[in-house]
Design a protein around this motif. Structure first.
Motif, PDB file in Angstrom:
ATOM      1  N   ASN A   1      52.696 -12.561  56.405  1.00 30.51           N
ATOM      2  CA  ASN A   1      51.576 -12.878  55.649  1.00 30.51           C
ATOM      3  C   ASN A   1      51.392 -11.758  54.780  1.00 30.51           C
ATOM      4  OD1 ASN A   1      50.320 -15.131  54.370  1.00 30.51           O
ATOM      5  ND2 ASN A   1      48.418 -14.693  55.924  1.00 30.51           N
ATOM      6  N   THR A   2      51.102 -10.754  55.337  1.00 28.32           N
ATOM      7  CA  THR A   2      50.829  -9.302  54.822  1.00 28.32           C
ATOM      8  C   THR A   2      51.872  -8.693  54.018  1.00 28.32           C
ATOM      9  OG1 THR A   2      51.252  -8.054  56.467  1.00 28.32           O
ATOM     10  CG2 THR A   2      49.035  -8.890  56.633  1.00 28.32           C
ATOM     11  N   SER A   3      53.134  -9.062  54.247  1.00 25.45           N
ATOM     12  CA  SER A   3      54.269  -8.221  53.623  1.00 25.45           C
ATOM     13  C   SER A   3      54.494  -8.849  52.440  1.00 25.45           C
ATOM     14  CB  SER A   3      55.436  -8.093  54.303  1.00 25.45           C
ATOM     15  OG  SER A   3      55.330  -7.202  55.517  1.00 25.45           O
ATOM     16  N   GLY A   4      54.579 -10.505  52.656  1.00 28.34           N
ATOM     17  CA  GLY A   4      54.748 -11.286  51.309  1.00 28.34           C
ATOM     18  C   GLY A   4      53.634 -11.066  50.208  1.00 28.34           C
ATOM     19  N   VAL A   5      52.360 -11.105  50.611  1.00 30.69           N
ATOM     20  CA  VAL A   5      51.430 -11.123  49.527  1.00 30.69           C
ATOM     21  C   VAL A   5      51.301  -9.568  48.984  1.00 30.69           C
ATOM     22  CG1 VAL A   5      49.426 -10.236  50.969  1.00 30.69           C
ATOM     23  CG2 VAL A   5      49.009 -11.481  48.956  1.00 30.69           C
ATOM     24  N   THR A   6      51.853  -8.664  49.620  1.00 28.68           N
ATOM     25  CA  THR A   6      51.763  -7.305  48.988  1.00 28.68           C
ATOM     26  C   THR A   6      52.987  -7.176  48.089  1.00 28.68           C
ATOM     27  OG1 THR A   6      51.020  -6.183  51.132  1.00 28.68           O
ATOM     28  CG2 THR A   6      52.149  -4.800  49.521  1.00 28.68           C
ATOM     29  N   MET A   7      54.177  -7.636  48.298  1.00 25.95           N
ATOM     30  CA  MET A   7      55.088  -7.689  47.210  1.00 25.95           C
ATOM     31  C   MET A   7      55.025  -8.671  46.101  1.00 25.95           C
ATOM     32  SD  MET A   7      58.211  -8.101  50.053  1.00 25.95           S
ATOM     33  CE  MET A   7      59.675  -8.101  49.116  1.00 25.95           C
ATOM     34  N   ILE A   8      54.357  -9.721  46.316  1.00 23.30           N
ATOM     35  CA  ILE A   8      53.700 -10.732  45.132  1.00 23.30           C
ATOM     36  C   ILE A   8      52.993  -9.785  44.063  1.00 23.30           C
ATOM     37  CG2 ILE A   8      52.525 -12.564  44.380  1.00 23.30           C
ATOM     38  CD1 ILE A   8      53.349 -14.008  46.983  1.00 23.30           C
ATOM     39  N   TRP A   9      51.883  -8.932  44.898  1.00 25.25           N
ATOM     40  CA  TRP A   9      51.168  -8.253  43.845  1.00 25.25           C
ATOM     41  C   TRP A   9      51.845  -7.218  43.315  1.00 25.25           C
ATOM     42  CZ3 TRP A   9      46.918  -9.479  41.638  1.00 25.25           C
ATOM     43  CH2 TRP A   9      45.816 -10.482  42.164  1.00 25.25           C
ATOM     44  N   ALA A  10      52.888  -6.600  44.052  1.00 31.06           N
ATOM     45  CA  ALA A  10      53.552  -5.644  43.343  1.00 31.06           C
ATOM     46  C   ALA A  10      54.282  -6.038  42.088  1.00 31.06           C
ATOM     47  CB  ALA A  10      54.598  -4.937  44.279  1.00 31.06           C
ATOM     48  N   ILE A  11      55.118  -7.240  41.838  1.00 24.33           N
ATOM     49  CA  ILE A  11      55.563  -7.608  40.915  1.00 24.33           C
ATOM     50  C   ILE A  11      54.702  -8.176  40.109  1.00 24.33           C
ATOM     51  CG2 ILE A  11      57.195  -9.570  40.051  1.00 24.33           C
ATOM     52  CD1 ILE A  11      58.639  -7.341  41.642  1.00 24.33           C
ATOM     53  N   THR A  12      53.703  -8.736  40.156  1.00 23.22           N
ATOM     54  CA  THR A  12      52.544  -9.058  39.370  1.00 23.22           C
ATOM     55  C   THR A  12      52.070  -7.800  38.738  1.00 23.22           C
ATOM     56  OG1 THR A  12      51.950 -10.909  40.820  1.00 23.22           O
ATOM     57  CG2 THR A  12      50.279 -10.176  38.964  1.00 23.22           C
ATOM     58  N   GLU A  13      51.647  -6.703  39.288  1.00 23.46           N
ATOM     59  CA  GLU A  13      51.059  -5.604  38.473  1.00 23.46           C
ATOM     60  C   GLU A  13      52.064  -4.974  37.533  1.00 23.46           C
ATOM     61  OE1 GLU A  13      48.394  -4.497  38.090  1.00 23.46           O
ATOM     62  OE2 GLU A  13      47.004  -5.377  39.793  1.00 23.46           O
ATOM     63  N   LEU A  14      53.310  -5.213  38.136  1.00 21.96           N
ATOM     64  CA  LEU A  14      54.398  -4.327  37.168  1.00 21.96           C
ATOM     65  C   LEU A  14      54.492  -4.966  35.975  1.00 21.96           C
ATOM     66  CD1 LEU A  14      56.869  -3.185  40.074  1.00 21.96           C
ATOM     67  CD2 LEU A  14      55.520  -1.893  38.659  1.00 21.96           C
ATOM     68  N   ILE A  15      54.513  -6.322  36.148  1.00 20.49           N
ATOM     69  CA  ILE A  15      54.552  -7.476  34.958  1.00 20.49           C
ATOM     70  C   ILE A  15      53.557  -6.901  33.934  1.00 20.49           C
ATOM     71  CG2 ILE A  15      54.476  -9.608  33.977  1.00 20.49           C
ATOM     72  CD1 ILE A  15      56.012 -10.471  36.398  1.00 20.49           C
ATOM     73  N   ARG A  16      52.388  -6.921  34.694  1.00 21.51           N
ATOM     74  CA  ARG A  16      50.916  -6.462  33.891  1.00 21.51           C
ATOM     75  C   ARG A  16      51.119  -5.227  33.090  1.00 21.51           C
ATOM     76  NH1 ARG A  16      46.517  -8.097  38.242  1.00 21.51           N
ATOM     77  NH2 ARG A  16      45.774 -10.001  37.489  1.00 21.51           N
ATOM     78  N   ASN A  17      51.822  -4.286  33.663  1.00 20.17           N
ATOM     79  CA  ASN A  17      51.877  -2.970  33.341  1.00 20.17           C
ATOM     80  C   ASN A  17      53.319  -2.450  32.949  1.00 20.17           C
ATOM     81  OD1 ASN A  17      48.880  -1.500  33.696  1.00 20.17           O
ATOM     82  ND2 ASN A  17      49.675  -3.143  35.515  1.00 20.17           N
ATOM     83  N   PRO A  18      54.034  -2.916  31.776  1.00 22.69           N
ATOM     84  CA  PRO A  18      55.439  -2.641  31.378  1.00 22.69           C
ATOM     85  C   PRO A  18      55.751  -1.223  31.525  1.00 22.69           C
ATOM     86  CG  PRO A  18      54.134  -4.099  29.980  1.00 22.69           C
ATOM     87  CD  PRO A  18      53.372  -3.634  30.692  1.00 22.69           C
ATOM     88  N   ARG A  19      54.643  -0.151  31.117  1.00 20.55           N
ATOM     89  CA  ARG A  19      55.084   1.228  31.179  1.00 20.55           C
ATOM     90  C   ARG A  19      55.465   1.670  32.549  1.00 20.55           C
ATOM     91  NH1 ARG A  19      52.871   5.651  33.299  1.00 20.55           N
ATOM     92  NH2 ARG A  19      51.192   4.471  34.006  1.00 20.55           N
TER      93      ARG A  19
END
Length: 392
Positions: free
Chosen positions: A204-222
């Motif tokens: 549960n914890t690893s999955g949600v952390t990876m989802i947030w990581a890709i989400t934040e990277l898409i939000r921040n193209p730089r």
């Protein structure tokens, strides 16, 4: 419910029982040698992930990120912690791991009215709202999963065909504890609580952390460009597979992972704790046996300690010694002290290797917006554009 009456290592009160469960966890699963010896499992499951995503990219442009990542971490956790290969499992479909994670999240996050207003009124409101029924159904499905794992470990032929894992060790201890004469005796609920706790803490914890990581990277193209440039420049563009050794060559990538853990701790409010004696905190008297909740999310966004705390900025860790290992109290996604999560190293290894594979082999973005659609990015469930950037 999920702790089987506080019989897992996370919820068990401090004492001989907790010490025994903690010792089993550390010795049998979370020691450095054991984590290193299981590297091949994490690498094999990530190789399979990349292969499936490449096949998917050739036939359709989008992928359900949540389902994909929960399948990855669920497969790793079940192989490492329970000795079960989900790709060949008879009682659990690997595609249902995301559903099981949702069930566990429901059980964790649901508050009963009767918890705050004990008595007939509280119980009536829970019944009227259907809370008890929903929780009972959720626990029944979770309990079935736990029982299936336990039953699989009790098969006589298992001891011959497969190597021992932490559940095998606990079952073996139960069979011998009458001879050993120890004061603390393991029970079936301890074993089921361990299965439940390890799955929640791992998948549960690893999955949600990876989802947030890709989400934040898409939000921040730089940041996305900077971290992918580092990865592909450092590792080259000819690699057919990623290994955990590749992680030691990266710097900015590690800063990005830290920033994800700061902004989006997998457990925003740490597991409840209880004061062992009377203490005074900032002028307030806190009696013994008081339940304490630590808001790790608020601490990691406190403007007293963090500049522009809501901004996704990995560079803030560039010249900082602050780490997530429990020694810096402004950043405690895994807790601190004797109750710190024993599986930090394992969790970080799963998250980092998974993200490295995703960012090396693929470019990510949102699906093209249909007319009238709102552009919303969340960390819950996102269908992301999948663009294959390296084909070998």
């Amino acid at each position: 419910m999920i702790s089987y009456n506080c019989k897992d290592v996370g919820f068990t009160p401090y004492g001989e029982e907790w010490k025994a469960l903690r010792k089993i966890s550390v010795v049998e699963l979370f020691n450095a040698k054991k984590i290193q010896s299981l590297t091949y499992i994490r690498e094999e499951e990530n190789d399979l992930l990349v292969k499936k995503l490449m096949e998917s990219a050739s036939s359709r442009p989008t992928v359900n990120l949540k389902k994909t990542l929960y399948t990855l971490v669920g497969s790793i956790v079940c192989r490492i912690e329970f000795g079960i290969n989900l790709h060949e499992c008879e009682f659990m479909d690997e595609d249902r791991i995301a559903d099981l994670a949702d069930i566990l999240k429901l059980m964790e996050n649901t508050n009963l009215f009767s918890d705050f207003f004990p008595g007939r009124i509280g119980r009536f409101v829970d019944w009227f709202l259907g809370q008890n029924k929903r929780l009972e159904n959720a626990f029944s499905e979770h309990n079935t999963f736990t029982n299936n794992i336990l039953d699989d470990h009790l098969k006589p032929e298992r001891r011959i065909q497969e190597s021992s894992d932490i559940i095998d060790v606990m079952i073996d201890m139960m069979s011998k504890q009458d001879e050993d004469g120890d004061s603390f005796k393991l029970t079936t609920n301890n074993v089921k609580g361990m299965i439940s706790g390890l799955f929640i803490a791992g998948a549960n914890t690893s999955g949600v952390t990876m989802i947030w990581a890709i989400t934040e990277l898409i939000r921040n193209p730089r940041v996305m460009k900077k971290v992918q440039d580092e990865i592909r420049t450092t590792l080259g563009d000819k690699k057919e597979r990623i290994t955990e050794q590749d992680l030691t060559k990266l710097h900015y990538f590690k800063l990005m992972v830290k920033e994800i853990l700061r902004l989006h701790p997998a457990a925003p409010v740490l597991l409840p704790r209880e004061t062992m004696s009377h203490v005074k905190i900032q002028g307030y008297d806190v009696p013994a046996k008081t339940q304490i909740l630590i808001n790790a999310y608020a601490i990691a966004r406190d403007p007293k300690h963090w500049k522009n705390p809501d901004e996704f900025n990995p560079e803030r860790f560039e010249d900082s010694s602050i780490d997530y290992k429990g020694l810096n109290f402004e950043f405690i996604p895994f807790g601190s002290g004797r109750r710190i999560c024993p599986g930090i190293a394992m969790g970080i290894a799963i998250v980092e290797l998974g993200l490295l594979n995703l960012l090396y082999f693929f470019d990510w973005g949102l699906p093209e917006k249909e007319e009238g659609d709102e552009e919303i990015i969340t960390g819950n469930e996102v269908a992301l554009d999948l663009v294959q950037v390296l084909r070998h």
